[in-house]
Design a protein around this motif. Structure first.
Motif, PDB file in Angstrom:
ATOM      1  N   GLY A 322       0.775  -0.680   0.273  1.00  0.00           N
ATOM      2  CA  GLY A 322       0.078   0.359   0.238  1.00  0.00           C
ATOM      3  C   GLY A 322       1.169   1.425   0.270  1.00  0.00           C
ATOM      4  N   ILE A 323       1.998   1.441   0.156  1.00  0.00           N
ATOM      5  CA  ILE A 323       3.252   2.276  -0.234  1.00  0.00           C
ATOM      6  C   ILE A 323       3.746   2.173  -1.489  1.00  0.00           C
ATOM      7  CG2 ILE A 323       4.225   3.120   1.224  1.00  0.00           C
ATOM      8  CD1 ILE A 323       3.283   2.157   3.605  1.00  0.00           C
ATOM      9  N   ASP A 324       3.962   3.244  -2.019  1.00  0.00           N
ATOM     10  CA  ASP A 324       4.965   3.862  -3.223  1.00  0.00           C
ATOM     11  C   ASP A 324       6.454   3.649  -2.499  1.00  0.00           C
ATOM     12  OD1 ASP A 324       6.505   4.230  -5.215  1.00  0.00           O
ATOM     13  OD2 ASP A 324       5.092   5.598  -6.371  1.00  0.00           O
ATOM     14  N   PHE A 325       7.490   3.481  -2.543  1.00  0.00           N
ATOM     15  CA  PHE A 325       9.000   3.032  -1.803  1.00  0.00           C
ATOM     16  C   PHE A 325       9.275   4.033  -2.853  1.00  0.00           C
ATOM     17  CE2 PHE A 325       7.507  -0.066   1.538  1.00  0.00           C
ATOM     18  CZ  PHE A 325       7.078   0.380   2.821  1.00  0.00           C
ATOM     19  N   THR A 326       8.725   3.939  -3.375  1.00  0.00           N
ATOM     20  CA  THR A 326       9.769   4.906  -4.728  1.00  0.00           C
ATOM     21  C   THR A 326       9.264   6.176  -4.374  1.00  0.00           C
ATOM     22  OG1 THR A 326       8.814   5.562  -6.014  1.00  0.00           O
ATOM     23  CG2 THR A 326       9.802   3.301  -6.260  1.00  0.00           C
ATOM     24  N   ALA A 345      10.491  10.833  10.775  1.00  0.00           N
ATOM     25  CA  ALA A 345       9.396  10.898  10.297  1.00  0.00           C
ATOM     26  C   ALA A 345       9.842  10.707   8.860  1.00  0.00           C
ATOM     27  CB  ALA A 345       8.630  12.030  10.211  1.00  0.00           C
ATOM     28  N   PHE A 346       9.000   9.771   8.447  1.00  0.00           N
ATOM     29  CA  PHE A 346       8.980   9.697   6.525  1.00  0.00           C
ATOM     30  C   PHE A 346       8.139  10.018   5.842  1.00  0.00           C
ATOM     31  CE2 PHE A 346      12.239   6.115   8.553  1.00  0.00           C
ATOM     32  CZ  PHE A 346      13.146   6.776   7.681  1.00  0.00           C
ATOM     33  N   SER A 347       8.169  10.498   4.740  1.00  0.00           N
ATOM     34  CA  SER A 347       7.120  10.488   3.900  1.00  0.00           C
ATOM     35  C   SER A 347       6.840   9.275   2.283  1.00  0.00           C
ATOM     36  CB  SER A 347       7.121  12.242   3.363  1.00  0.00           C
ATOM     37  OG  SER A 347       5.959  12.372   2.176  1.00  0.00           O
ATOM     38  N   ALA A 348       5.763   9.519   2.145  1.00  0.00           N
ATOM     39  CA  ALA A 348       5.579   8.500   1.124  1.00  0.00           C
ATOM     40  C   ALA A 348       4.464   8.349   0.255  1.00  0.00           C
ATOM     41  CB  ALA A 348       5.747   7.103   1.080  1.00  0.00           C
ATOM     42  N   LYS A 349       4.097   7.967  -0.760  1.00  0.00           N
ATOM     43  CA  LYS A 349       2.772   7.866  -1.654  1.00  0.00           C
ATOM     44  C   LYS A 349       2.222   6.946  -1.006  1.00  0.00           C
ATOM     45  CE  LYS A 349       0.508   9.168  -6.388  1.00  0.00           C
ATOM     46  NZ  LYS A 349       0.578   9.498  -7.554  1.00  0.00           N
ATOM     47  N   SER A 350       0.733   6.760  -1.160  1.00  0.00           N
ATOM     48  CA  SER A 350      -0.193   6.041  -0.775  1.00  0.00           C
ATOM     49  C   SER A 350      -0.451   5.192  -1.557  1.00  0.00           C
ATOM     50  CB  SER A 350      -1.272   5.978   0.507  1.00  0.00           C
ATOM     51  OG  SER A 350      -2.224   5.352  -0.120  1.00  0.00           O
ATOM     52  N   VAL A 351      -0.771   4.183  -1.834  1.00  0.00           N
ATOM     53  CA  VAL A 351      -1.399   3.387  -3.758  1.00  0.00           C
ATOM     54  C   VAL A 351      -2.220   2.376  -3.043  1.00  0.00           C
ATOM     55  CG1 VAL A 351       0.569   4.147  -5.003  1.00  0.00           C
ATOM     56  CG2 VAL A 351       0.516   1.678  -3.419  1.00  0.00           C
ATOM     57  N   VAL A 640       5.800   9.169  14.285  1.00  0.00           N
ATOM     58  CA  VAL A 640       6.387   8.007  15.745  1.00  0.00           C
ATOM     59  C   VAL A 640       5.814   7.302  15.526  1.00  0.00           C
ATOM     60  CG1 VAL A 640       7.943   8.401  17.200  1.00  0.00           C
ATOM     61  CG2 VAL A 640       7.896  10.265  15.758  1.00  0.00           C
ATOM     62  N   ASP A 641       4.310   6.864  16.269  1.00  0.00           N
ATOM     63  CA  ASP A 641       4.074   5.634  16.952  1.00  0.00           C
ATOM     64  C   ASP A 641       2.974   5.226  15.570  1.00  0.00           C
ATOM     65  OD1 ASP A 641       5.389   6.521  19.243  1.00  0.00           O
ATOM     66  OD2 ASP A 641       3.597   8.005  19.449  1.00  0.00           O
ATOM     67  N   THR A 642       2.553   5.922  14.551  1.00  0.00           N
ATOM     68  CA  THR A 642       1.849   5.161  13.806  1.00  0.00           C
ATOM     69  C   THR A 642       1.681   5.390  12.200  1.00  0.00           C
ATOM     70  OG1 THR A 642      -0.571   4.637  13.510  1.00  0.00           O
ATOM     71  CG2 THR A 642      -0.152   6.687  13.688  1.00  0.00           C
ATOM     72  N   ILE A 643       1.006   4.683  11.209  1.00  0.00           N
ATOM     73  CA  ILE A 643       1.189   5.175   9.926  1.00  0.00           C
ATOM     74  C   ILE A 643       0.111   6.665  10.145  1.00  0.00           C
ATOM     75  CG2 ILE A 643       0.492   5.046   7.781  1.00  0.00           C
ATOM     76  CD1 ILE A 643       1.778   2.239   8.062  1.00  0.00           C
ATOM     77  N   ALA A 644       0.629   8.151   9.471  1.00  0.00           N
ATOM     78  CA  ALA A 644      -0.369   8.756   9.382  1.00  0.00           C
ATOM     79  C   ALA A 644      -0.927   9.442   7.894  1.00  0.00           C
ATOM     80  CB  ALA A 644      -0.510  10.206  10.563  1.00  0.00           C
ATOM     81  N   ASP A 645      -2.130  10.138   7.869  1.00  0.00           N
ATOM     82  CA  ASP A 645      -2.492  10.952   6.615  1.00  0.00           C
ATOM     83  C   ASP A 645      -1.817  11.713   6.883  1.00  0.00           C
ATOM     84  OD1 ASP A 645      -4.494   8.839   4.938  1.00  0.00           O
ATOM     85  OD2 ASP A 645      -5.415   8.643   6.317  1.00  0.00           O
ATOM     86  N   ASP A 646      -1.080  13.078   5.661  1.00  0.00           N
ATOM     87  CA  ASP A 646      -0.554  13.795   5.662  1.00  0.00           C
ATOM     88  C   ASP A 646      -1.779  14.954   5.048  1.00  0.00           C
ATOM     89  OD1 ASP A 646       1.086  16.146   5.728  1.00  0.00           O
ATOM     90  OD2 ASP A 646       2.957  15.778   4.499  1.00  0.00           O
ATOM     91  N   ALA A 650      -2.053  15.072  -0.761  1.00  0.00           N
ATOM     92  CA  ALA A 650      -3.348  14.614  -0.686  1.00  0.00           C
ATOM     93  C   ALA A 650      -3.117  13.565  -1.195  1.00  0.00           C
ATOM     94  CB  ALA A 650      -4.124  15.217  -1.366  1.00  0.00           C
ATOM     95  N   GLY A 651      -3.105  12.254  -0.260  1.00  0.00           N
ATOM     96  CA  GLY A 651      -2.731  11.077  -1.111  1.00  0.00           C
ATOM     97  C   GLY A 651      -1.074  10.619  -0.350  1.00  0.00           C
ATOM     98  N   TYR A 652      -0.464  11.054   0.677  1.00  0.00           N
ATOM     99  CA  TYR A 652       0.500  10.889   1.499  1.00  0.00           C
ATOM    100  C   TYR A 652       0.520  10.911   2.763  1.00  0.00           C
ATOM    101  CZ  TYR A 652       3.171  11.917  -3.227  1.00  0.00           C
ATOM    102  OH  TYR A 652       4.681  11.406  -4.139  1.00  0.00           O
ATOM    103  N   LEU A 653       1.532   9.420   3.063  1.00  0.00           N
ATOM    104  CA  LEU A 653       1.302   8.924   4.151  1.00  0.00           C
ATOM    105  C   LEU A 653       2.664   9.613   4.853  1.00  0.00           C
ATOM    106  CD1 LEU A 653       0.741   5.489   3.911  1.00  0.00           C
ATOM    107  CD2 LEU A 653      -1.259   7.245   4.731  1.00  0.00           C
ATOM    108  N   MET A 654       2.550  10.138   6.261  1.00  0.00           N
ATOM    109  CA  MET A 654       4.046   9.864   6.993  1.00  0.00           C
ATOM    110  C   MET A 654       4.223   8.745   8.328  1.00  0.00           C
ATOM    111  SD  MET A 654       4.278  14.106   7.342  1.00  0.00           S
ATOM    112  CE  MET A 654       6.280  14.247   7.489  1.00  0.00           C
ATOM    113  N   PHE A 655       4.996   7.928   8.145  1.00  0.00           N
ATOM    114  CA  PHE A 655       5.416   7.040   9.131  1.00  0.00           C
ATOM    115  C   PHE A 655       6.921   7.628   9.726  1.00  0.00           C
ATOM    116  CE2 PHE A 655       5.144   5.727   4.836  1.00  0.00           C
ATOM    117  CZ  PHE A 655       6.632   5.353   4.920  1.00  0.00           C
TER     118      PHE A 655
END
Length: 752
Positions: A322-326, A345-351, A640-646, A650-655
């Motif tokens: 569910g995450i585009d690591f590119t 914290a990282f950022s990546a696109k959700s798919v 820091v603790d979970t996967i959160a919508d940014d 839109a469409g990106y997550l932070m973890f």
């Protein structure tokens, strides 16, 4: 028959033909929601009368206990697995050999680490996660009082087929005639859809409404199903949709049982942490989701297919794949809660297409982390690469050349030259315009040799609350005239006047530079370059705040020791000389061959280098930060603790995670234990309940706690005074570099 009639009256208030029929067993009556979930002193509330979403201000997290997390660091040897056998019931719940034996007893998974992270641990938290979110909804939406009943069973009959479906909605209100289904993810459960379709079709339920509550963003499948149900069920007497949805935006956080938070079997990673990864290291949502990522598309497909067959795919955090690591990048680093370690914290696109992405997370995460420590350990004066045919002995600093950060910079420098070649092709519109606008000799385009390199554009950061938010790190291309002694095939090209040299420079910047700059900033190949750049910015912030950093980070700064972060497989044998030789061959033998209008050949060659001594920067002032990035600090806190919508992208997550994890006593060898006591842990194979719904399954199985062993300038960040930057901040981030020199070669008979 008496029982069946009584059921109809209870459900609808009056007999309704075909709505409730005689069942092979008594339908479960359910229980008051507030009593079932221990909610007290909460007044009865109400549901939205139409589709709704919680305001961003109210997005939050909730916790649930996942008994499997106390064992998330297990890494048994083959001998330990073999010795455990396959009879897991003879081991106590606190004994890791119980999990080894369960792994041995199943045949589907061959790798213990995959089994542990993708099957065993998600299954352990399945019911607890759903029930925790359901309790939250009951409490916060006020599904309390005698009218709100949870887990009451019904039969919904499809009027088209006559098929009867047993259904147990999460909540039901007999007075207001409402059903509620609560999902701790963003998707309905496939096995429940036929019953809901039957309800929507049946005229006997026309006076009832149905609300779906989703904890996470709805998947495309969920949106499609909601639209289908709305269309089938139609409107109520007041013209309102009988089917509604409520997007809750609440992120789940699994925690180990109390007393095992730092137990001997906890996982400690090396991501963004100088810890050894065994007894000390980092922990967090980022570590978990990166660890679950398979190395390649084929492995991802195999694992998704395997999980799909057992109905367990939805148990994964955001779903495997569910995450585009590119698109993975570092976006925050700062002091940890309570002063322990550093948060990141990282950022990546959700798919949504799970098969389209989701692999390579471990590789990308390791690259960011290794680059971060490389930038800390080496002096900024070593952050350079140089591709010049005249300088085979000055390609890359010796120690920098033994790291993946150095490899990425030098490879990007070479790729830059190829991209420039492609952009100059006169078969393309941009290349044709470029050639036409150049100075001419007898109709042939001429241009001077140039040094062409990548450097940071003005970056945007914000430092506050003991950390730095890395908001935007664009890169730009720059050029200056440059010649070399080494000649390409055909020799040197035109002798240009100063005015013609400036003309060719301007033409290059007009037609070629924007196309290549777009690739550098957004192209997939340069993704690694952008990753090591943001890691450089984060590392420099740690450098300039060294006095406030944990001691384990201070010891690394300028240590000149990168042995802990070497070139990783498959690049362990890579050398800068190999890249230079590829470049020299292209330079002296030709790489691209262009045809001009009269059939003459044009060759294009390059020469390069990188200088990482400067970085332009701009601080985002407090007012703009609060306006444009209002929720960023809170989202980083969640991440820091979970996967959160940014909410800002839109469409990106932070973890992310924190670097100060530790396991008390390390990882001991298991000791003999009595025959298993208590209830067995949930099966690590098929449960038949893929969606972590609060109503599926029995009580949450929580294993007893395991045994404890004894005793340059960055931006102005928050004030009107610029923060001084230690030399070369983004230098390291400037990836591709390099000078480029072009010549034109004509055929022998061409006029001079």
């Amino acid at each position: 028959m008496a029982l069946a009639c009584a059921t109809v009256v209870t459900v609808t208030g009056q007999p309704v033909t075909g709505v409730a029929e005689a069942a092979p067993r008594p339908l479960k009556p359910g229980k008051r929601c507030d009593e079932m979930y221990g909610v007290k002193n909460v007044p009865t509330g109400g549901l939205p009368q139409g589709d709704a979403s919680r305001a961003v201000d109210r997005w939050d997290t909730y916790e649930y206990t996942n008994a499997g997390l106390q064992f998330d660091g297990l890494d048994p040897t083959k001998e330990e697995l073999k010795a455990a056998g396959s009879d897991y019931e003879k081991y106590d719940h606190s004994d890791p050999r119980r999990i080894y034996a369960r792994f041995n007893a199943q045949k589907r998974w061959k790798d213990f680490g995959d089994y542990l992270s993708k099957v065993y641990i998600p299954n352990q938290g399945h019911d607890a996660r759903g029930k925790a979110f359901m309790a939250k909804v009951v409490r916060e939406m006020g599904l309390t009082g005698p009218d709100w009943i949870c887990e009451k069973e019904f039969y919904f009959t499809d009027p088209d087929t006559g098929e009867r479906h047993l259904r147990r909605p999460d909540a039901y209100n007999k007075r207001t005639r409402e059903f509620v289904e609560v999902k701790s993810n963003g998707s309905p459960e496939g096995r429940e859809k036929p019953a809901d379709r039957a309800w929507a079709k049946h005229q006997g339920w026309r006076s009832y409404k149905y609300t779906y509550v989703f904890a996470e963003n709805q998947t495309s499948d969920a949106k499609k199903f909601m639209a289908e149900l709305k269309n089938t069920a139609g409107k109520d007497a007041l013209g309102r949709d009988r089917v509604r949805f409520y997007d809750y935006q609440s992120h789940h956080k699994g925690v180990p049982p109390k007393g095992t938070e730092n137990g001997p079997y906890r996982a400690n990673g090396t991501t963004m942490s100088p810890g050894n990864g065994a007894s000390t290291g980092s922990r967090g949502s980022g570590n978990q989701v990166i660890k679950q990522s398979p190395p390649n598309p084929q492995t991802l497909k195999e694992q998704l297919d395997r999980l799909g067959k057992t109905g367990e795919r939805a148990l994964m955090n955001r779903g495997l794949g569910g995450i585009d690591f590119t698109t993975l990048d570092l976006r925050y680093i700062g002091k940890g809660k309570g002063g322990k370690g550093l948060d990141y914290a990282f950022s990546a696109k959700s798919v949504e297409d799970e098969y389209a992405a989701g692999w390579g997370g471990q590789e990308k995460g390791a690259l960011i982390s290794d680059a971060f420590f490389t930038w800390l350990a080496l002096d900024p004066s070593t952050f350079w690469v140089n591709l010049n045919p005249d300088e085979p002995n000055r390609i890359i600093d010796a120690k920098f050349g033994k790291t993946d950060a150095g490899r990425v910079l030098l490879e990007a420098d070479l790729e830059l030259k190829h991209d420039i070649f492609k952009a100059m092709d006169p078969e393309t519109e941009a290349g044709r315009n470029f050639m036409n606008a150049l100075p001419k000799r007898n109709g042939f385009p001429c241009w001077a040799g140039f040094r062409y390199w990548i450097e940071p554009e003005t970056a945007v950061v914000r430092e506050q609350d003991g950390g730095i938010h890395i908001l935007d790190t664009p890169l730009k291309l720059s050029t200056v005239p440059q010649e070399t002694h080494t000649q390409p095939p055909g020799g040197k090209g035109c002798d240009l006047s100063e005015a013609e040299t400036q003309q060719s420079d301007a033409v290059l910047d007009r037609y070629i530079t924007p196309l290549v700059a777009e690739k550098v900033n957004n192209g997939e190949y340069y993704g690694d370059l952008r990753r090591v750049y943001t890691a450089r910015v984060a590392a420099e912030w740690v450098r300039q705040n060294a006095a406030d950093m944990p001691a384990e980070y201070r010891r690394i700064i300028n240590s000149n020791d990168v042995t802990r972060w070497p070139l990783r497989a498959p690049h362990q044998d890579w050398t800068g000389r190999q890249v230079w030789e590829r470049y020299y061959k292209a330079f002296t033998e030709g790489t691209f061959k262009y045809k001009w209008s009269n059939g003459e050949d044009v060759y294009v060659y390059t020469v390069g280098g990188v200088d990482f001594s400067k970085q332009p920067k701009q601080n985002m002032n407090p007012v703009r930060f609060r306006t444009e990035q209002r929720y960023k600090p809170r989202t980083v806190g969640f991440a820091v603790d979970t996967i959160a919508d940014d909410p800002h992208k839109a469409g990106y997550l932070m973890f992310g995670g924190n670097s100060a994890g530790h396991s008390e006593g390390g990882t001991p060898a298991p000791t003999p234990s009595p025959t298993g006591t208590g209830k067995p842990d949930p099966t690590p194979t098929a449960t038949g309940k893929p969606d972590p719904t609060p109503t599926s399954g029995g009580p949450s199985q929580t294993a007893p706690p395991g045994p404890k062993d004894p005793d340059g300038d960055l931006a102005d960040t928050g004030s009107d005074t610029p923060v001084g930057l230690i030399a070369g901040i983004a230098a390291a981030a400037v990836a591709a570099g390099g000078a480029l020199v072009w010549w034109r070669r004509r055929r022998e008979h061409a006029e001079s």
